[in-house]
Enzyme design. Structure first.
Site, PDB file in Angstrom:
ATOM      1  CG  ASP A  20       9.673 -76.967 -59.591  1.00  0.00           C
ATOM      2  OD1 ASP A  20       9.158 -76.760 -58.476  1.00  0.00           O
ATOM      3  OD2 ASP A  20       9.022 -77.264 -60.602  1.00  0.00           O
ATOM      4  CG  HIS A  73       8.894 -76.820 -54.354  1.00  0.00           C
ATOM      5  ND1 HIS A  73       7.648 -76.662 -53.773  1.00  0.00           N
ATOM      6  CD2 HIS A  73       8.684 -76.762 -55.696  1.00  0.00           C
ATOM      7  CE1 HIS A  73       6.732 -76.513 -54.716  1.00  0.00           C
ATOM      8  NE2 HIS A  73       7.345 -76.580 -55.889  1.00  0.00           N
ATOM      9  CD  GLU A  78       4.003 -74.950 -57.303  1.00  0.00           C
ATOM     10  OE1 GLU A  78       4.754 -75.724 -56.684  1.00  0.00           O
ATOM     11  OE2 GLU A  78       3.996 -74.886 -58.543  1.00  0.00           O
TER      12      GLU A  78
END
Length: 589
Positions: free
Chosen positions: A359, A527, A335
């Site tokens: 995550d 994260h 991401e």
């Protein structure tokens, strides 16, 4: 040339008996420090860290200049003064603001090395040049050439972190794409990278991957090799998709997805690092790469709604091996989270191991676990745990399937991974067809659970308005849950993704570490990165070199190693002193 540690043998400049009596001892200290560092530490490329000793002992300003002039030709990123005696402080100082500094003052009573250490620390503090003080706990005899264990630890911590600073300098972070799904805390902050890390951010549109696929700008022979290796070693796992793919009816076949994913892996690596094979093909600009030390891929959603996701590329690039054998992990953040990528980079530079991107998904209390599974967790998991999971982009080393000499599951520096380790790691992972609800273009997610209890450090860099960058870290352990707990909890999220269960070390009296829930509640973003080993001491030292305060950690106070002048900003509240010092000195660049 890799960044080097410059060793400065500093001496009492008075001739006719004093200087002459100290020449051999002083130079032997320099040689001992050089041997310790070079025999103990490696660069990220696996080669031994190199030290250079100044051309002469330094008794005054002329010799200090001569040494600095020599170091300027040697890519010296940090200097370590060594001395057994009193010296003239300002005359012998390293005043280059671009080098990280430490002073080892010999603890002996024959000559006042400790007095010089104290004097030079005061001079560094007044001149705004922070330096680490290295001083042994026990008095030694003047003819003792050994390095005490506590001094060794400080020298190696300093050198390891200083080399990490040098390795980042003048490299690049490559954004492939932009911000994913509006995750504001994951965007690339160019000022942070430039001013704190010395790293140049670059941006490449995701369509560059399509251009290179379309025009064949990749090594065709390596592609065939990589595809064959992938088919042989990356078995397909479950496919949970049952409904037609209404969001993308023209999704590629699975065979086409595999081919595309392998090409994408090669192309992303080439964008970051370059590839001389492309030069032979006539693609001179592309062959150069971007001089990247790390990068990130946006993916969601403009890419993944239409094309295979980058889970395979991210996982393989972050892993310590591929079809060509052992390799240094190419840090690639999911991401395009450049701040978590920075955390991954810090961990990799300090250990040589892979970093696990995840995550920080869920805190499971013992009560919630028992309610859902009917079983109360025990052992390290007894007080609850954190579920680390993201779409299948985690490095395969995160399986914990590599073994040490005692048969314990570990994550190894990339140069130590054996053929047996690779076999075990690959055997404990499969590749699930992407969940088409999330990824309409398909792709394959690495899928595993961490099967070993391992010491790890969870790391994150955040940027706080009004403060700037801050580092968070939590030392702890991965835990192995029995299947009757693991399976029902894991499948509540997405059973096609890799899972690591994490338990931080708790610390009485530290609010953020009073229980596992508090660690989750105080974590600064969605994260986090996991690095093998308890490296909080090194991360704190590295952060101080870069002037990044540490917002949250569970390292004992007596293990913290920062520049000596940090104590001038307060000793009762070490976290507050760190903030004040970093704010005063400002970013390294």
């Amino acid at each position: 040339m890799n960044p080097r540690i410059g060793i400065r043998p500093v001496i009492d400049g008075r001739q006719f008996g004093i200087r002459e009596s100290l020449e051999v001892q002083t130079m032997n200290m320099a040689k001992s420090a050089k041997e310790l560092i070079e025999s103990s530490l490696r660069y990220p490329d696996g080669s031994p860290v190199e030290c250079v000793i100044g051309p002469c002992t330094i008794g005054g300003g002329a010799e200090a200049f001569k040494t600095e002039e020599f170091f300027s030709t040697q890519n010296v990123c940090a200097t370590l003064y060594v001395t057994p005696c009193w010296c003239y402080g300002m005359e012998t100082m390293d005043t280059n603001p671009m080098t990280v500094k430490a002073v080892w003052g010999f603890n002996g009573t024959e000559r006042p090395g400790a007095v010089y250490l104290a004097a030079i620390m005061a001079a560094h503090a007044q001149k705004g040049l922070p330096a680490f003080a290295i001083y042994g706990r026990d008095v030694k005899d003047a003819d003792d050439t050994s390095i005490p264990e506590d001094v060794k630890e400080k020298i190696l911590t300093f050198a390891k972190c200083a080399v990490a600073v040098g390795c980042m300098r003048n490299k690049a972070y490559v954004n492939i794409g932009g911000v994913a799904m509006g995750i504001g805390g994951s965007y690339c902050n160019a000022d942070f990278m430039q001013h704190y890390l010395g790293i140049r951010p670059e941006w490449v549109d995701m369509t560059e991957i399509l251009r290179r696929v379309k025009l064949g700008i990749y090594d065709k022979a390596e592609y065939e090799k990589a595809l064959a290796w992938t088919k042989a070693n990356c078995p397909e796992g479950m496919d949970i998709n049952t409904a037609p793919n209404e969001g993308n009816p023209d999704v590629m076949s699975k065979e086409e997805q595999w081919e595309f994913c392998v090409k994408m892996t090669l192309i992303i690596r080439d964008i970051m690092l370059g590839n001389e094979k492309l030069d032979e093909m006539g693609w001179h600009e592309e062959a150069n790469g971007r001089n990247a030390i790390y990068g990130g891929f946006q993916g969601q959603r403009q890419w993944t709604d239409w094309l295979p996701n980058a889970d395979f590329a991210e996982s393989i690039l972050n892993t310590t091996f591929d079809w060509n054998g052992n390799k240094r992990p190419s840090i690639l953040a999911t991401e395009n989270d450049g701040l978590n990528g920075t955390a991954m980079l810090f961990g990799n530079l300090l250990t040589g191991t892979a970093s696990i991107f995840a995550d920080v998904r869920t805190y499971w209390s013992p009560e919630a676990v028992e309610r859902v599974t009917g079983i109360k967790p025990t052992g390290r998991a007894a007080n609850g745990f954190i579920h680390l999971i993201n779409s299948g982009a985690a490095a395969l080393d995160g399986t914990g399937a590599a073994k040490d000499e005692n048969g314990n599951g570990v994550m190894k520096p990339w140069w130590d991974v054996t053929e047996e380790d690779k076999k075990n790691i690959l055997a404990n992972a499969d590749w699930c067809q992407a969940n088409l609800g999330y990824f309409r273009g398909g792709g394959f997610s690495s899928h595993f659970k961490t099967i070993a209890e391992m010491p790890v450090t969870m790391i994150r860099v955040n940027i706080i308005d009004g403060v700037g960058p801050v580092l968070q870290l939590a030392e702890g352990y991965t835990v192995c849950l029995p299947d009757e707990i693991h399976k029902p909890l894991d499948e509540r999220t997405d059973k096609t993704w890799p899972t690591t269960w994490f338990v931080p070390n708790l610390v009485e009296g530290k609010a953020a570490f009073k229980d596992v829930y508090s660690v989750m509640a105080n974590w600064g973003a969605n994260h986090g990165s996991l690095t093998y080993g308890h490296i909080g001491r090194e991360l704190i030292a590295l952060a101080s070199m870069l002037r990044i305060p540490v917002a949250m950690h569970n390292v004992p106070d007596d293990r913290i190693f920062r520049p000596h002048c940090w104590s001038g900003f307060g000793t009762a509240d070490l976290e507050g002193a760190d903030y004040r010092a970093c704010a005063h000195y400002g970013s390294l660049y």
